[in-house]
Design an enzyme around this catalytic site. Structure first.
Site, PDB file in Angstrom:
ATOM      1  N   TRP A   1       0.831  -1.216   0.000  1.00  0.00           N
ATOM      2  CA  TRP A   1       0.000   0.000   0.000  1.00  0.00           C
ATOM      3  C   TRP A   1       0.863   1.263   0.000  1.00  0.00           C
ATOM      4  CZ3 TRP A   1      -2.015   2.297   5.180  1.00  0.00           C
ATOM      5  CH2 TRP A   1      -1.018   2.227   6.165  1.00  0.00           C
ATOM      6  N   ASP A   2       2.201   1.098  -0.041  1.00  0.00           N
ATOM      7  CA  ASP A   2       3.091   2.227   0.204  1.00  0.00           C
ATOM      8  C   ASP A   2       2.961   3.372  -0.799  1.00  0.00           C
ATOM      9  OD1 ASP A   2       3.994  -0.271   1.314  1.00  0.00           O
ATOM     10  OD2 ASP A   2       5.792   0.753   1.997  1.00  0.00           O
TER      11      ASP A   2
ATOM     12  N   GLU B   1       0.489  -4.512  11.793  1.00  0.00           N
ATOM     13  CA  GLU B   1       0.610  -5.940  11.481  1.00  0.00           C
ATOM     14  C   GLU B   1       0.867  -6.815  12.698  1.00  0.00           C
ATOM     15  OE1 GLU B   1       3.703  -5.941   8.505  1.00  0.00           O
ATOM     16  OE2 GLU B   1       2.182  -5.638   6.956  1.00  0.00           O
TER      17      GLU B   1
ATOM     18  N   LYS C   1       2.682  -1.987  15.793  1.00  0.00           N
ATOM     19  CA  LYS C   1       3.913  -1.889  15.004  1.00  0.00           C
ATOM     20  C   LYS C   1       4.049  -0.471  14.441  1.00  0.00           C
ATOM     21  CE  LYS C   1       6.032  -3.887  10.863  1.00  0.00           C
ATOM     22  NZ  LYS C   1       5.836  -4.740   9.693  1.00  0.00           N
ATOM     23  N   GLN C   2       2.913   0.087  14.020  1.00  0.00           N
ATOM     24  CA  GLN C   2       2.932   1.383  13.332  1.00  0.00           C
ATOM     25  C   GLN C   2       1.558   2.024  13.468  1.00  0.00           C
ATOM     26  OE1 GLN C   2       3.344  -1.295   9.851  1.00  0.00           O
ATOM     27  NE2 GLN C   2       2.579   0.457   8.720  1.00  0.00           N
TER      28      GLN C   2
HETATM   29  C1  BGC Z   1       4.797  -2.399   6.898  1.00  0.00           C
HETATM   30  C2  BGC Z   1       3.753  -2.203   5.827  1.00  0.00           C
HETATM   31  C3  BGC Z   1       4.436  -1.830   4.522  1.00  0.00           C
HETATM   32  C4  BGC Z   1       5.476  -2.874   4.178  1.00  0.00           C
HETATM   33  C5  BGC Z   1       6.240  -2.517   2.929  1.00  0.00           C
HETATM   34  C6  BGC Z   1       5.811  -3.418   6.446  1.00  0.00           C
HETATM   35  O1  BGC Z   1       6.820  -3.512   7.389  1.00  0.00           O
HETATM   36  O2  BGC Z   1       4.201  -2.851   8.085  1.00  0.00           O
HETATM   37  O3  BGC Z   1       2.847  -1.190   6.204  1.00  0.00           O
HETATM   38  O4  BGC Z   1       3.510  -1.748   3.510  1.00  0.00           O
HETATM   39  O5  BGC Z   1       6.397  -2.975   5.233  1.00  0.00           O
HETATM   40  O6  BGC Z   1       6.921  -1.320   3.082  1.00  0.00           O
END
Ligand code: BGC
Length: 795
Positions: free
Chosen positions: A346-347, A485, A601-602
């Site tokens: 989704w970045d 995640e 995590k984020q």
């Molecule tokens: C993140 C995701 C991201 C992916 C690719 C993961 O570590 O949790 O949000 O899309 O990395 O950058």
């Protein structure tokens, strides 16, 4: 400090992988890591060349299971250039007596310089200067020039240049139990004074060809050839103090390229016709000049300017105007390494807003990548018995779900189930990007063509995913994962997934509202056609409307809950895990699971404050009938901030944004962290496996949309600048609705000047004062510093 240069002094084996990624060169068609040209992959060096969209699938057996992964292929290595002084082995930075070593990445011109001096075992001192480029003017060409000076001796210097197909995907340690031998059917040959190498990817059957032209001051050369590699050796007669140069020019072609008969003959033809190094360099520099004119961001702090340029440089090396000719998405780790296998997540949510006002043609390419995979997304939805389009969490060549079923915890050595494919919210990000692109460009043709179809098909999927639950009297979305995640399932549950992730539910409401608005925006004929083509019914539209009033969102203590039941989870002993970013791995290694704890995590809930204005969010919650207390935003930010360990580089970008107007110093700290994500390798060794493109672009976007408060609504440009204390001035060009503008902001004023293109009139509003700018006109708006009220988190 020269803010156009990234400089590394000295040779440090432990830092080599990081520097290879940070100094990689690319042009949107392909990129090559900054490996030492004389080195092969050996645990210190990792040469890697990645061609945009060049994927291959391989099946491996791990933990007794067959797993198939699609990866961005490490293409044959064009770079090798080794050298040896008389009666000595080939030079190796690790084993030689180095007297000096320096790498300089010239970001303005896209050139990597390497300078070194060494003494061989016989006391001969030689200096070497190398320049290399991956051409931004001709995307199929790259070149390396090496100049040797014998400082205290005269005699023969052997130089060996090769094209090497013995490469595999071995760049990421935790993937090494999986196969990486993507290339097969190698062949090599000579054609006059040129050499060539060809190989084919095993399952995607892409032919990749390299052809090289090596020129030296000395005409003699000797060829050595195997099926997988070909080399030529030149002997330079060095005279003490007189520099001698070898130049290697390489062309790269694949069977996917436009206007080629076959990859091998194309590569041979292109390299034969390629100009000399200096001409190639001058064209390449002009191409970069043109890019920087559009990508410029000038500010007064040289270190900040340097870091932002580094981010701009890598975004443009991955996604350049050459990308617009390709069918590719945005690989999360650039074309710089093998982490995440070159997959598209989704970045792009963090990249498209910057591209929209700088290079809208590139953001359209990324959206076209999604649109081309709409049929596959429809298949995925229908496999679940749902209408509309369900985009995969990880996407590669054809838009199927590429998320692995298993992932390795390097800390415990365990292979674990990977449920991250349940992040359905990726579709919301795509729809948001469509909407943002239309808002910034006003491109009705795009909207009527692919944009509306994407947005509506995604809306349709989420509209069906939301089910009415009589028990709550609300629509609910069950069994999904949010951006955080670390939560995959309820503790002890038999199946993965969580209910009513607030980010997913609220963004679904946002999407359903936008889907209806999109239909209203379309010209009558296009709306009619689309409605028929998608068989949209009044009943479906009514259902969407109802969901926008009755979606479920959970709250606790005046805070939006990340998902239903979040507060039942335990509090973590943060002292025990202080500073640990990959808490999932640490907890699993301790026999625990993050599923049991209130840890993120984020940014997850806080993504809402990133994507929506406080007002938009309040309107949605009002519409849903949830009373919102004035301090809800602040309480929610505080709550999750205390429970987030920033295990993704995206997290610092989002936190810098949501704190920008309420806690400026903290916001600045997060921004500084995001700006150093790769330079300082904050995730502990991951940058060597590829840069973090979302975070890089996110820091650029922060400067524009967050600190400048830049927004485009209904064809008007709005600015609400609030420069961080450290910055006194900011100057940049943007493109809005086809108009090119230049913006210069300092503490007292914002000056906006229009070039001679775009619509006859453009409304610009800065802190509530409006002016209509005609073509070529300019206007200066006063912007005195407002008082920042504590507790006001609004943008
Ligand atoms: C993140 C995701 C991201 C992916 C690719 C993961 O570590 O949790 O949000 O899309 O990395 O950058």
């Amino acid at each position: 400090m020269n803010s156009w240069e990234l400089v590394f002094d000295g040779f440090d084996p432990a830092q080599e992988g990081l520097r290879e990624a940070l100094c990689a060169l690319g042009n949107g068609y392909f990129a090559t890591r900054a490996a030492a040209p004389e080195a092969r992959a050996d645990g210190v060096h990792y040469p890697g060349t990645y061609i945009a969209g060049c994927y291959n699938r391989l099946t491996s057996t791990v933990a007794g299971l067959d797993v198939t992964n699609e990866e961005l292929v490490n293409a044959p290595d064009w770079l090798p250039l080794a050298f040896a002084t008389p009666e000595s082995d080939w030079f190796s930075a690790r084993e030689s007596d180095l007297l000096g070593y320096r790498q300089e990445l010239d970001m303005r011109h896209g050139v990597l310089h390497r300078k070194l001096r060494f003494r061989d075992g016989h006391g001969r001192v030689t200096s070497v200067r190398q320049r290399r480029l991956v051409s931004m003017s001709d995307p199929h060409l790259a070149a390396l020039e090496a100049t040797f000076t014998a400082e205290n001796w005269s005699g023969p210097l052997r130089v060996s240049s090769a094209l090497d197909g013995r490469v595999t995907n071995r760049g990421v340690k935790r993937y090494r139990d999986l196969r990486g031998d993507h290339l097969t059917d190698h062949s090599t040959g000579q054609d006059g004074d040129l050499t060539w190498l060809r190989a084919r990817t095993r399952s995607s059957e892409i032919t990749i060809a390299l052809a090289a032209r090596v020129e030296s001051d000395d005409g003699r050369s000797e060829f050595l050839q195997e099926a997988e590699w070909i080399s030529e050796e030149h002997v330079l007669d060095l005279r003490q103090g007189s520099p001698a140069t070898v130049t290697k020019t390489v062309a790269l072609a694949t069977s996917r390229d436009h206007a080629v008969a076959d990859a091998r003959s194309a590569a041979l033809r292109w390299v034969r016709l390629a100009p000399c190094f200096d001409t190639l360099l001058s064209r390449h520099r002009h191409a970069w000049d043109r890019l920087w004119t559009r990508a410029r961001l000038d500010l007064d702090d040289p270190e900040d300017a340097r870091n932002l340029r580094l981010h701009t440089f890598h975004v443009l090396q991955t996604l350049s105007p050459h990308t617009t000719d390709l069918d590719v998405g945005m690989p999360a780790r650039g074309l710089h390494g093998e982490a995440y296998r070159g997959h598209v997540f989704w970045d792009e949510l963090f990249v498209i807003p910057w591209l929209n006002v700088r290079f809208p043609e590139i953001s359209r390419t990324l959206l076209r990548y999604r649109h081309r995979r709409l049929p596959e997304a429809r298949n995925a939805a229908s496999a679940l018995g749902l209408p509309g389009a369900m985009f995969p969490w990880q996407s590669g060549s054809d838009g199927q779900e590429e998320t692995p079923f298993l992932h390795l915890n390097p800390r415990s050595g365990h292979w674990l189930p990977d449920n991250s494919r349940l992040q359905r919210h990726v579709g919301l990000a795509i729809a948001y990007n469509v909407w943002q692109h239309y808002a910034a460009t006003g491109d009705v043709e795009f909207l009527a063509g692919s944009g509306a179809e994407l947005l509506i098909e995604i809306a349709r999927f989420f509209g069906a995913l939301a089910r009415f639950e009589p028990a709550s009297g609300r629509y609910e979305i069950r069994g999904v994962m949010g951006p955080d995640e670390y939560h995959e399932a309820y503790p002890g549950a038999d199946s993965p997934g969580l209910d009513n992730n607030a980010y997913t539910n609220i963004m679904t409401v946002w999407l359903l509202l936008r889907a209806r608005e999109t239909l209203r925006l379309l010209p009558r004929r296009e709306r009619g056609e689309l409605t028929v083509r998608l068989a949209l019914t009044e009943e479906e539209l009514d259902r969407w409307e109802e969901i926008t009033h009755r979606m479920r969102v959970d709250f606790h203590d005046g805070v939006i809950s990340q998902f239903t039941g979040y507060t039942d989870l335990l509090e973590l002993d943060w002292d025990r895990y202080q500073g640990v970013r990959r808490l999932d791995r640490a907890l699993e290694a301790d026999g625990e699971s993050p599923n049991r704890y209130q840890v993120s995590k984020q940014a997850d809930v806080l993504m809402l404050f990133y994507l929506l204005t406080a007002e938009e969010l309040r309107e949605i919650l009002d519409r849903l009938g949830y009373p919102v207390k004035p301090d809800m935003v602040q309480r929610t930010i505080r709550y999750y901030l205390e429970r987030t360990c920033h295990g993704s580089t995206l997290s610092a970008v989002v936190h810098a944004w949501v704190l920008a107007r309420s806690d400026r110093s903290r916001s600045w700290r997060f921004r500084t962290e995001a700006l150093g994500s790769d330079l300082n390798d904050v995730q502990g060794g991951t940058t060597a496996e590829g840069i973090h493109l979302g975070a890089m672009a996110g820091t650029l976007d922060l400067m524009q949309r967050c600190y400048l408060g830049l927004e485009v609504h209904h064809g008007s440009l709005y600015l609400n600048p609030l420069l961080p204390d450290r910055l006194a001035t900011l100057s940049l060009p943007i493109r809005v609705h086809g108009a090119s503008l230049s913006i210069e902001v300092d503490r007292g004023q914002a000056r906006i000047t229009r070039a001679d293109d775009g619509p006859a009139h453009l409304r610009v509003t800065v802190r509530g004062q409006s002016a209509i700018l005609g073509r070529g006109a300019g206007h200066t708006f006063p912007v005195s510093r407002p008082d920042v009220m504590s507790g006001d988190a609004e943008r």
